[in-house]
Design a protein around this motif. Structure first.
Motif, PDB file in Angstrom:
ATOM      1  N   SER A  38       0.884  -1.175   0.083  1.00 13.06           N
ATOM      2  CA  SER A  38      -0.049   0.054  -0.068  1.00 13.06           C
ATOM      3  C   SER A  38       0.756   1.417   0.080  1.00 13.06           C
ATOM      4  O   SER A  38       1.781   1.375   0.649  1.00 13.06           O
ATOM      5  CB  SER A  38      -1.042  -0.016   1.157  1.00 13.06           C
ATOM      6  OG  SER A  38      -2.004  -0.856   1.238  1.00 13.06           O
ATOM      7  N   ARG A  39       0.658   2.220  -0.850  1.00 10.92           N
ATOM      8  CA  ARG A  39       1.332   3.546  -1.002  1.00 10.92           C
ATOM      9  C   ARG A  39       0.405   4.624  -0.215  1.00 10.92           C
ATOM     10  O   ARG A  39      -0.824   4.687  -0.377  1.00 10.92           O
ATOM     11  CB  ARG A  39       1.803   3.808  -2.380  1.00 10.92           C
ATOM     12  CG  ARG A  39       2.881   3.172  -3.102  1.00 10.92           C
ATOM     13  CD  ARG A  39       2.957   3.388  -4.482  1.00 10.92           C
ATOM     14  NE  ARG A  39       2.027   3.658  -5.178  1.00 10.92           N
ATOM     15  CZ  ARG A  39       1.470   2.857  -6.053  1.00 10.92           C
ATOM     16  NH1 ARG A  39       1.693   1.705  -5.868  1.00 10.92           N
ATOM     17  NH2 ARG A  39       0.372   3.274  -6.868  1.00 10.92           N
ATOM     18  N   PHE A  40       1.195   5.515   0.552  1.00 13.94           N
ATOM     19  CA  PHE A  40       0.781   6.327   1.220  1.00 13.94           C
ATOM     20  C   PHE A  40       1.220   7.778   1.094  1.00 13.94           C
ATOM     21  O   PHE A  40       2.453   8.028   1.083  1.00 13.94           O
ATOM     22  CB  PHE A  40       0.552   6.147   2.657  1.00 13.94           C
ATOM     23  CG  PHE A  40      -0.297   4.723   3.129  1.00 13.94           C
ATOM     24  CD1 PHE A  40      -1.493   4.963   3.211  1.00 13.94           C
ATOM     25  CD2 PHE A  40       0.543   3.676   3.135  1.00 13.94           C
ATOM     26  CE1 PHE A  40      -2.159   3.558   3.443  1.00 13.94           C
ATOM     27  CE2 PHE A  40       0.001   2.688   3.623  1.00 13.94           C
ATOM     28  CZ  PHE A  40      -1.410   2.510   3.647  1.00 13.94           C
ATOM     29  N   SER A  41       0.496   8.936   1.261  1.00 13.11           N
ATOM     30  CA  SER A  41       0.979  10.205   1.077  1.00 13.11           C
ATOM     31  C   SER A  41       0.620  10.707   2.470  1.00 13.11           C
ATOM     32  O   SER A  41      -0.526  10.693   2.988  1.00 13.11           O
ATOM     33  CB  SER A  41       0.291  11.183   0.029  1.00 13.11           C
ATOM     34  OG  SER A  41       0.660  12.478  -0.015  1.00 13.11           O
ATOM     35  N   ILE A  42       1.957  10.994   3.325  1.00 10.79           N
ATOM     36  CA  ILE A  42       1.641  11.354   4.811  1.00 10.79           C
ATOM     37  C   ILE A  42       1.769  12.812   4.998  1.00 10.79           C
ATOM     38  O   ILE A  42       2.973  13.404   4.667  1.00 10.79           O
ATOM     39  CB  ILE A  42       2.446  10.421   5.570  1.00 10.79           C
ATOM     40  CG1 ILE A  42       2.218   8.851   5.463  1.00 10.79           C
ATOM     41  CG2 ILE A  42       2.519  10.685   7.151  1.00 10.79           C
ATOM     42  CD1 ILE A  42       3.054   8.068   5.858  1.00 10.79           C
ATOM     43  N   ARG A  43       0.861  13.379   5.530  1.00 11.75           N
ATOM     44  CA  ARG A  43       1.316  14.900   6.153  1.00 11.75           C
ATOM     45  C   ARG A  43       1.115  14.912   7.590  1.00 11.75           C
ATOM     46  O   ARG A  43       0.035  14.323   8.473  1.00 11.75           O
ATOM     47  CB  ARG A  43       0.376  15.790   5.429  1.00 11.75           C
ATOM     48  CG  ARG A  43       0.456  16.049   4.145  1.00 11.75           C
ATOM     49  CD  ARG A  43      -0.399  16.958   3.545  1.00 11.75           C
ATOM     50  NE  ARG A  43      -0.129  17.215   2.040  1.00 11.75           N
ATOM     51  CZ  ARG A  43      -0.676  16.198   1.044  1.00 11.75           C
ATOM     52  NH1 ARG A  43      -1.150  15.519   0.982  1.00 11.75           N
ATOM     53  NH2 ARG A  43      -0.090  16.734  -0.283  1.00 11.75           N
ATOM     54  N   VAL A  44       2.117  15.508   8.512  1.00 13.71           N
ATOM     55  CA  VAL A  44       1.973  15.489   9.721  1.00 13.71           C
ATOM     56  C   VAL A  44       2.009  17.082  10.370  1.00 13.71           C
ATOM     57  O   VAL A  44       3.023  17.611   9.908  1.00 13.71           O
ATOM     58  CB  VAL A  44       3.240  14.860  10.641  1.00 13.71           C
ATOM     59  CG1 VAL A  44       3.228  14.900  11.887  1.00 13.71           C
ATOM     60  CG2 VAL A  44       3.291  13.422   9.961  1.00 13.71           C
ATOM     61  N   ARG A  45       1.061  17.283  11.270  1.00 10.50           N
ATOM     62  CA  ARG A  45       0.616  18.518  11.684  1.00 10.50           C
ATOM     63  C   ARG A  45       0.391  18.334  13.265  1.00 10.50           C
ATOM     64  O   ARG A  45      -0.523  17.694  13.525  1.00 10.50           O
ATOM     65  CB  ARG A  45      -0.495  19.476  11.125  1.00 10.50           C
ATOM     66  CG  ARG A  45      -0.693  20.629  11.464  1.00 10.50           C
ATOM     67  CD  ARG A  45      -1.621  21.402  10.590  1.00 10.50           C
ATOM     68  NE  ARG A  45      -1.702  22.857  10.890  1.00 10.50           N
ATOM     69  CZ  ARG A  45      -2.827  23.406  11.081  1.00 10.50           C
ATOM     70  NH1 ARG A  45      -4.166  22.711  11.113  1.00 10.50           N
ATOM     71  NH2 ARG A  45      -3.059  24.580  11.669  1.00 10.50           N
ATOM     72  N   ASP A  46       1.318  18.923  14.089  1.00  8.85           N
ATOM     73  CA  ASP A  46       1.536  18.725  15.486  1.00  8.85           C
ATOM     74  C   ASP A  46       1.648  17.167  15.700  1.00  8.85           C
ATOM     75  O   ASP A  46       2.439  16.604  15.424  1.00  8.85           O
ATOM     76  CB  ASP A  46       0.154  19.321  16.358  1.00  8.85           C
ATOM     77  CG  ASP A  46       0.224  20.985  15.679  1.00  8.85           C
ATOM     78  OD1 ASP A  46       1.250  21.597  15.701  1.00  8.85           O
ATOM     79  OD2 ASP A  46      -0.999  21.700  15.514  1.00  8.85           O
TER      80      ASP A  46
END
Length: 117
Positions: A38-46
């Motif tokens: 599985s491919r994911f696009s990850i964005r982390v905020r706080d």
């Protein structure tokens, strides 16, 4: 002829992955990560990660995708995923970093899952 072009264009657009972030994650750079196919696009905020699945999968079973998303976020951030909510295409993962308490799970009328230990 016009119908054939419209159909071909619709088919192409319908099969591409949408990686636009939700409102709270505009401007946050994304990181691509693959876990168990599985491919994911990850964005982390706080202390919350937004995870968008970019790989086509059928059937996209929520428990499997949620577990893979938690692993991807853990590998990317080093933080412990405490909860995950969303659907098989877009998920949010609450993180506990350096022993800090995780954020409260958002109140949403959608599926939730927790299976990371």
């Amino acid at each position: 002829m016009i119908k054939a072009i419209f159909f071909a264009l619709s088919a192409c657009l319908g099969t591409t992955a949408c990686t636009f972030p939700s409102t709270g994650y505009y401007g946050v750079p994304s990181v691509e990560r693959e876990v168990e196919g599985s491919r994911f696009s990850i964005r982390v905020r706080d202390d919350v990660a937004e995870v968008i699945r970019t790989s086509p999968e059928f059937p996209a079973r929520y428990p499997v995708i949620a577990a893979r998303a938690q692993k991807a976020v853990h590998l990317e951030t080093g933080c412990s995923p405490e909860w995950v909510t969303g659907d098989p295409a877009m998920l949010w993962v609450g993180l506990s970093c350096d022993g800090a308490a995780p954020p409260k799970r958002p109140r949403r009328g959608i599926i939730t899952w927790q299976d990371f230990g």
